[in-house]
Write an enzyme that holds these catalytic residues in place. Structure first.
Site, PDB file in Angstrom:
ATOM      1  N   ASP A   1     103.920 -27.105  34.341  1.00 38.67           N
ATOM      2  CA  ASP A   1     105.277 -26.785  33.892  1.00 38.67           C
ATOM      3  C   ASP A   1     106.250 -27.868  34.336  1.00 38.67           C
ATOM      4  OD1 ASP A   1     107.263 -25.327  32.680  1.00 38.67           O
ATOM      5  OD2 ASP A   1     107.496 -23.908  34.325  1.00 38.67           O
TER       6      ASP A   1
ATOM      7  N   HIS B   1     106.067 -34.891  27.663  1.00 37.86           N
ATOM      8  CA  HIS B   1     104.688 -34.462  27.408  1.00 37.86           C
ATOM      9  C   HIS B   1     103.713 -35.621  27.614  1.00 37.86           C
ATOM     10  CE1 HIS B   1     106.002 -30.587  26.219  1.00 37.86           C
ATOM     11  NE2 HIS B   1     106.589 -30.976  25.107  1.00 37.86           N
TER      12      HIS B   1
ATOM     13  N   LEU C   1      82.030 -32.448  37.066  1.00 43.83           N
ATOM     14  CA  LEU C   1      83.202 -31.569  37.046  1.00 43.83           C
ATOM     15  C   LEU C   1      83.330 -30.992  35.645  1.00 43.83           C
ATOM     16  CD1 LEU C   1      86.006 -30.604  38.319  1.00 43.83           C
ATOM     17  CD2 LEU C   1      86.970 -32.654  37.267  1.00 43.83           C
TER      18      LEU C   1
END
Length: 250
Positions: A30, A47, A141
């Site tokens: 956020d 962004h 991962l």
């Protein structure tokens, strides 16, 4: 994503305590818009900077020995944003898929998706699914990207599938317990959620992993997402390691 080179200090953190490093970390990313606004930049720039922060978080997670990193990239509520911003977000997603796929393969990162990503259209869905397929054998991962995801819808879907099994005579209503519900969630193949981080100072879950977060440690940070870096992630892991997880037992 730059090469996932070892991060100084990460090994010592992982070795300090067998339970110090969470197996599964999730992040509500956020603050992109506020970051851009503070700098007089368009939201698209925020962004883009946020996408770079994803690379840093992935680097830090891999270095620390985290098994699964789940990021909230696009919620089911994000469709309320302007058409221009949605277009910017999907274009950015397409760009980073093209640029980063080879790195994910090289660094043995497996990509998985949760949410109803079919809403993004055939061309982008095809790219996403090809990326998932190409990285399926990677084991260092797992990066889980939540796209058009909403936790309430996920839980409702699990309940609906269990109800259909009852109607079909495949199970009894009394068979529906927590384990049965978890078996129908989109996260069923991943370890339990250990740590959930939200950036930007907001203190809410925003319909993200509500079931999975039942006993996760929650950490709310004042840093805006584009400013999130390896040191921020390492600090979050240190705070996690200092907590005592009781799971309601005492």
């Amino acid at each position: 994503m730059s090469s996932l080179a070892p991060m100084e200090g990460a090994d010592s953190l992982a070795k300090k305590d067998g339970n110090a490093v969470p197996r599964h970390v999730a992040i509500i990313m956020d603050g992109n818009g506020r970051w851009a606004e503070q700098r007089g930049l368009p939201r698209a720039a925020g962004h883009k900077a946020g996408a770079e922060a994803v690379r840093r978080a992935l680097q830090a997670a891999a270095d620390a020995g985290v098994e699964v990193l789940t990021i909230y990239a696009f919620s089911s509520e994000n469709w309320r944003r302007s058409d221009e911003e949605i277009s910017d977000l999907t274009a950015l997603m397409r760009f980073y898929l093209e640029r980063e796929l080879k790195t994910l393969e090289k660094e043995r990162v497996r990509l998985k998706l949760i949410g109803d990503y079919s809403a993004f259209g055939g061309e982008l869905v095809g790219r996403l699914e090809r990326a998932v397929e190409r990285t399926a054998g990677n084991t260092r991962l797992t990066l889980v990207i939540a796209l058009n995801y909403g936790s309430r819808a996920e839980i409702a879907g699990a309940a609906r599938r269990l109800a259909e099994k009852v109607v079909a005579g495949e199970m009894l209503p009394s068979d529906i317990d927590e384990k049965a519900i978890e078996s129908e969630l989109q996260t069923k193949e991943f370890p339990p959620l250990d740590l959930l981080i939200r950036t930007s100072g907001e203190v809410r879950l925003s319909n993200f992993l509500l079931w999975q977060a039942a006993y996760a440690e929650l950490l709310f940070l004042d840093v805006l997402w584009p400013d999130f870096d390896e040191k921020t992630f390492e600090g979050a892991l240190e705070r996690y390691a200092a907590r005592q997880r009781r799971f309601g037992g005492r």
